[in-house]
Write an enzyme that holds these catalytic residues in place. Structure first.
Site, short mmCIF file in Angstrom:
data_model
loop_
_atom_site.label_atom_id
_atom_site.label_comp_id
_atom_site.label_asym_id
_atom_site.label_seq_id
_atom_site.Cartn_x
_atom_site.Cartn_y
_atom_site.Cartn_z
N GLY A 160 0.83 -1.21 0.00
CA GLY A 160 0.00 0.00 0.00
C GLY A 160 0.86 1.25 0.00
CB SER A 161 0.02 4.80 -0.63
OG SER A 161 -0.96 4.97 0.35
CD GLU A 202 -1.56 -6.27 3.19
OE1 GLU A 202 -1.19 -5.26 2.60
OE2 GLU A 202 -2.72 -6.42 3.60
C1 5RP Z 1 -3.31 -3.50 1.31
C2 5RP Z 1 -3.52 -2.94 2.66
C3 5RP Z 1 -3.02 -1.56 2.93
O1 5RP Z 1 -2.17 -1.59 4.02
C4 5RP Z 1 -4.18 -0.67 3.23
O2 5RP Z 1 -5.08 -0.74 2.14
C5 5RP Z 1 -3.73 0.77 3.46
O3 5RP Z 1 -3.32 1.33 2.25
P1 5RP Z 1 -2.69 2.77 2.16
O4 5RP Z 1 -1.41 2.73 2.94
O5 5RP Z 1 -2.45 2.96 0.67
O6 5RP Z 1 -3.68 3.76 2.71
O7 5RP Z 1 -4.08 -3.55 3.54
O8 5RP Z 1 -3.91 -4.77 1.18
#
Ligand code: 5RP
Length: 232
Positions: free
Chosen positions: A30-31, A106
């Protein structure tokens, strides 16, 4: 005004301080996790020796690009620390994850780690989980029966829900790195995350779900007024 992406970066850089030489790391997706991986890459280029297990193909590609050495859970079954983002977390460090569709890897990586630190901007910290739809990774085989079983489980828990099969931006069914589908379950408010987690894992077609309970040991929350740590 400080953007949410800048806050994500601040949380990620604060978590970098917990990385020690020689650590075996789980790398989230994720970002927010991407900010951590870029920061880690800079430390590695300055001589830090660590290895990482990526929790998605996208994370693996970024880690290679920035020079973070990678290993696998076959070679390295126990990790010291996983750093990952979240879609929501509560004050008890219960999480919703999987907005990016990487929840299965994850969760495997987090469960193989001695510690998991969540990195997030302040909007992710909520009183009650569930405003963010809960991603549920399901097998393609029997998907209709699995969706029906999830709906029945929700009724038994007196938990209203709307279930949506996740699509890509192009409108085709979303497929995870493991080759599965994602059902997004909009609960609004999850009354009992532990009971919901148990009910979902009992459904044969459910591969895994995005409730992470008892996995995170700490969270770094970045808000415009500063960084704070939550500890389990
Ligand atoms: C991906 C995830 C990410 O950690 C979650 O979606 C948060 O994303 P971001 O850091 O882009 O807000 O669980 O499967």
């Amino acid at each position: 005004m400080i953007t949410s992406d800048e806050l994500k970066k601040q949380a990620a850089l604060a978590a970098l301080e917990k990385v020690e030489p020689g650590m075996k790391l789980g790398l989230g997706s994720g970002s927010t996790a991407n900010h951590f991986i870029r920061g880690l890459g800079a430390l590695v280029r300055d001589g830090l020796s660590v290895v990482g297990v990526p929790s998605s193909e996208r994370t693996a590609a970024l880690a290679r690009e920035v020079g973070v050495p990678l290993t696998t859970l076959e070679e390295t079954p126990r990790l010291d620390l996983t750093i990952d983002g979240a879609d929501e977390l509560d004050s008890r460090l219960r999480l919703i994850k999987g907005g990016g569709g990487a929840l299965l890897r994850e969760k495997i990586v987090a469960a193989a780690s001695g510690q998991m630190i969540v990195i997030a901007d302040g909007t992710k910290l909520v009183e009650t989980l569930g405003a963010f739809p809960l991603p549920i990774e399901v097998n393609h085989f029997g998907i209709g029966a699995t969706i029906a079983a999830i709906a029945v489980a929700a009724v038994r828990l007196d938990q209203p829900v709307t279930l949506t099969r996740r699509l890509t931006a192009e409108g085709t069914p979303f497929v995870t790195d493991g080759g599965h589908a994602i059902i997004d379950a909009s609960f609004g408010r999850i009354r009992d995350p532990e009971a919901l987690s148990l009910a979902l894992v009992a459904i044969p077609g459910v591969v895994e779900h995005g409730l992470f309970i008892g996995l995170a040991s700490a969270a770094v929350i970045a808000r415009p007024e500063g960084i704070s740590w939550l500890v389990a």
